[in-house]
Motif scaffolding. Structure first.
Motif, PDB file in Angstrom:
ATOM      1  N   VAL A 205       7.906 -23.987   1.039  1.00 56.13           N
ATOM      2  CA  VAL A 205       7.395 -25.064   1.892  1.00 56.13           C
ATOM      3  C   VAL A 205       6.475 -25.966   1.075  1.00 56.13           C
ATOM      4  O   VAL A 205       6.584 -27.195   1.124  1.00 56.13           O
TER       5      VAL A 205
ATOM      6  N   GLN B  90       6.462 -26.480  -2.106  1.00 58.14           N
ATOM      7  CA  GLN B  90       7.190 -27.202  -3.164  1.00 58.14           C
ATOM      8  C   GLN B  90       8.284 -28.103  -2.582  1.00 58.14           C
ATOM      9  O   GLN B  90       9.142 -28.591  -3.304  1.00 58.14           O
ATOM     10  N   GLN B  91       8.296 -28.307  -1.283  1.00 58.19           N
ATOM     11  CA  GLN B  91       9.257 -29.144  -0.549  1.00 58.19           C
ATOM     12  C   GLN B  91      10.717 -28.687  -0.742  1.00 58.19           C
ATOM     13  O   GLN B  91      11.638 -29.489  -0.702  1.00 58.19           O
ATOM     14  N   GLU B  92      10.922 -27.384  -0.944  1.00 60.18           N
ATOM     15  CA  GLU B  92      12.279 -26.843  -1.046  1.00 60.18           C
ATOM     16  C   GLU B  92      12.760 -26.379   0.327  1.00 60.18           C
ATOM     17  O   GLU B  92      13.933 -26.079   0.515  1.00 60.18           O
TER      18      GLU B  92
ATOM     19  N   LYS C 288      11.906 -27.021   4.707  1.00 58.91           N
ATOM     20  CA  LYS C 288      11.146 -27.788   5.704  1.00 58.91           C
ATOM     21  C   LYS C 288      10.233 -26.841   6.463  1.00 58.91           C
ATOM     22  O   LYS C 288      10.647 -25.745   6.843  1.00 58.91           O
TER      23      LYS C 288
ATOM     24  N   ARG D 234       1.260 -23.104   0.719  1.00 59.94           N
ATOM     25  CA  ARG D 234       1.810 -24.114   1.636  1.00 59.94           C
ATOM     26  C   ARG D 234       1.284 -25.512   1.326  1.00 59.94           C
ATOM     27  O   ARG D 234       1.911 -26.503   1.660  1.00 59.94           O
TER      28      ARG D 234
ATOM     29  N   GLY E 251       0.935 -26.614  -1.704  1.00 64.73           N
ATOM     30  CA  GLY E 251       1.571 -27.108  -2.921  1.00 64.73           C
ATOM     31  C   GLY E 251       1.110 -26.481  -4.220  1.00 64.73           C
ATOM     32  O   GLY E 251       1.515 -26.920  -5.295  1.00 64.73           O
TER      33      GLY E 251
END
Length: 150
Positions: A85, A87-89, A91, A58, A60
């Motif tokens: 989450v 890897q910002q793919e 929300k 979470r 990264g």
């Protein structure tokens, strides 16, 4: 929420070209430290490691989800979502206050033995034994799937 220092050490490891599992080790170390300090407990060393790996994903760290042979479907799905989450793919969902409080309460009731040297040593030995057994089986599995040459 992981400490800023832990996230910094993990990012530094990744910048240096170290593997994601090495970077994730920082989060596992932090989790074991939390248990030793008495912030909360864990049922087993495996649970403590799992919590650390989840935090790493979470935060990264590009740590892949376990394979079909390594973990059940539910665990693999949770790991995949944590990775998305991080890897910002995806929300991040707002955490449920009730569930967070219940989870922390349950962890606080668990013992601190999971972070002991003996428990971690036993966990490392069993993990190594599994890896050794899997590596012995791997060549025969490859031979079965390989197509014979004519």
């Amino acid at each position: 929420m992981p400490d800023k220092a832990t996230v910094g050490r993990a990012k530094k490891d990744l910048r240096e070209g170290k593997s994601p599992s090495t970077a994730a080790g920082e989060f596992v170390r932090e989790e074991l430290e939390h248990i030793r300090e008495g912030q909360h407990g864990a049922r087993s060393p495996k649970q403590a490691i799992a919590i650390g790996l989840s935090k790493a994903r979470r935060a990264g760290v590009p740590l892949k989800a376990p394979t079909k042979e390594q973990a059940p479907e539910r665990t693999r799905r949770a790991a995949k979502q944590d990775l998305e989450v991080g890897q910002q793919e995806r929300k991040p969902r707002a955490p449920s206050k009730k569930r967070s409080k219940a989870t922390l309460g349950a962890l606080k009731r668990e013992g601190r033995q999971a972070a002991s040297k003996q428990a971690l040593s036993a966990q490392a030995k069993t993990a190594a034994r599994k890896r050794k057994a899997a590596s012995k089986q791997a060549p025969s599995a490859k031979a079965k799937t390989a197509t014979p040459k004519r």
